[in-house]
Design an enzyme around this catalytic site. Structure first.
Site, PDB file in Angstrom:
ATOM      1  NE  ARG A  39      45.441 -13.000  21.774  1.00 16.98           N
ATOM      2  CZ  ARG A  39      43.874 -13.623  21.867  1.00 16.98           C
ATOM      3  NH1 ARG A  39      43.546 -14.420  21.231  1.00 16.98           N
ATOM      4  NH2 ARG A  39      43.446 -13.086  22.924  1.00 16.98           N
ATOM      5  CG  ASP A 147      39.074 -25.838  20.425  1.00 22.52           C
ATOM      6  OD1 ASP A 147      38.079 -25.250  21.233  1.00 22.52           O
ATOM      7  OD2 ASP A 147      39.900 -24.856  19.719  1.00 22.52           O
TER       8      ASP A 147
END
Length: 299
Positions: A39, A147
Site C-alpha cells: 500500500r 471517518d
C-alpha cells in the site's frame, strides 16, 4: 522509483507500526508487513523516493507532522462497507429503536455513523430514518458521518457508487432514494440529493480524547472498527462514544466485535468536549437540524 519487490526491514516496520498505532490506534502486527509495503509503494512513487526505506525514514522523521501522515493513514486503513450490511441492525432500528424514539416525542433524531468509510452505512441509516418519517409524519432527523480516511470521505460526500453496490438496497427504497446512471454513466448509481443533504461528513480520529460532535446523539453506529484496536483502546473508545449519547440512547456494535450487539447509556451527565472533527462539510449536529421535512417529501 521503487521496484515491485522493494521492502523495508523488520526494524523499520516496527517503528512504522508504533507510529501508526500512536496516530490512530490501529494495530499493525508483523503479519501485515507485506500488505503495508504494497500500500505504501504508491506513496513512495508519488513522492519520488527510490526505496520504501527512504519513504519511511521521511514520514517517521521530517514528515511526521506534515500532510504526508494523512496519506499514510489513508493508505493503511481498511474500508470494507456495504449498503444494509448486517441487515438485522437496520430491522432493529426500524422496528424497535425508531418507534421508541417517536413515542418519546423526539422532534429530531440525531444519528452518528462513526467510521463511516465510503458512506454506505450513513446513507442506509438515512433511508431507514426517512422511510420511517414518511410513514409516521416524522420525526425529523440529522446524520453525522465521520471517518479517519479523507479519501473515503470524499467518495462518501459525492454519493456515487458502482451500480452493483446498490443491490442490497430493498427495491422500494432503491426506487425512492437512488438514481441510476444512464448512457455513459450506466454503471453508476447516485444517492438522491435530498437524502445526501441530510448527512454531514467530517474527519474524526477515534483516538481523540473527546469527540466534539455538538449535541449528543440518539443513536450511534460503530460497527466493525473496534476489532482493529487493542483491548485498552477499545475500552477507551467505547467509553467516549457512550458519553456522546443522550440518556437512554443506543449504540450499535458490529457482530464481529466481542462487545454486545448494542448498549444503552444510563449515565445522566456528559463529559465536556474541547476537541473534535475537522469538517469537510458542517459537522456538528446543530448544522443539520434546520430542515423539518423528510428527504423524499422535499423532492
Amino acid at each position: 522509483m521503487p521496484v515491485s519487490g522493494d521492502s523495508i526491514s523488520s526494524r523499520t516496520f516496527k517503528h512504522l507500526s508504533s507510529f501508526i498505532y500512536d496516530q490512530c490506534g490501529i494495530r499493525m502486527p508483523a503479519a501485515k508487513q507485506t500488505m503495508v509495503e504494497g500500500r505504501l509503494r504508491r506513496r513512495a512513487r508519488a513522492l519520488q523516493f527510490d526505496k520504501l526505506e527512504d519513504y519511511c525514514r521521511f514520514v517517521l522523521g521530517e514528515g511526521a507532522g506534515g500532510d504526508e501522515v494523512v496519506h499514510l493513514i489513508n493508505a493503511v486503513t481498511t474500508n470494507k462497507t456495504d449498503f444494509f450490511r448486517e441487515p438485522r441492525h437496520f430491522d432493529y432500528l426500524a422496528q424497535t429503536i425508531l418507534p421508541a424514539l417517536a413515542a418519546r416525542q423526539r422532534r429530531i433524531i440525531r444519528a452518528w455513523s462513526a467510521a463511516c468509510s465510503t458512506g454506505a452505512e450513513p446513507y442506509t441509516i438515512a433511508m431507514v430514518l426517512d422511510d420511517f418519517a414518511q410513514a409516521h409524519g416524522g420525526p425529523d432527523y440529522a446524520i453525522l458521518a465521520t471517518d479517519l480516511d479523507t479519501n473515503v470521505l470524499a467518495t462518501a460526500h459525492k454519493g456515487i457508487y458502482p451500480r452493483e453496490m446498490i443491490d442490497p438496497v430493498p427495491p422500494r427504497l432503491r426506487q425512492r432514494y437512488v438514481r441510476m446512471g444512464q448512457g455513459a454513466r450506466a454503471g453508476e448509481a447516485r444517492i438522491d440529493p435530498a437524502l445526501r443533504a441530510k448527512v454531514g461528513f467530517a474527519q474524526l480520529n477515534l483516538m481523540e480524547q473527546a469527540y466534539a460532535i455538538g449535541q449528543q446523539a440518539d443513536l450511534i453506529f460503530c460497527r466493525n472498527v473496534l476489532i482493529y484496536f487493542d483491548k485498552p483502546t477499545q475500552k477507551q473508545v467505547v467509553s467516549r462514544l457512550v458519553d456522546c449519547l443522550v440518556p437512554g440512547a443506543t449504540c450499535l456494535w458490529g457482530t464481529r466485535n466481542r462487545s454486545r450487539a448494542s448498549i444503552s447509556r444510563s449515565r445522566p451527565s456528559a463529559t465536556p468536549y474541547s476537541r473534535g472533527a475537522r469538517p469537510m462539510a458542517p459537522a456538528r449536529f446543530e448544522s443539520w437540524s434546520s430542515t423539518t421535512a423528510p428527504a423524499c417529501a422535499r423532492r
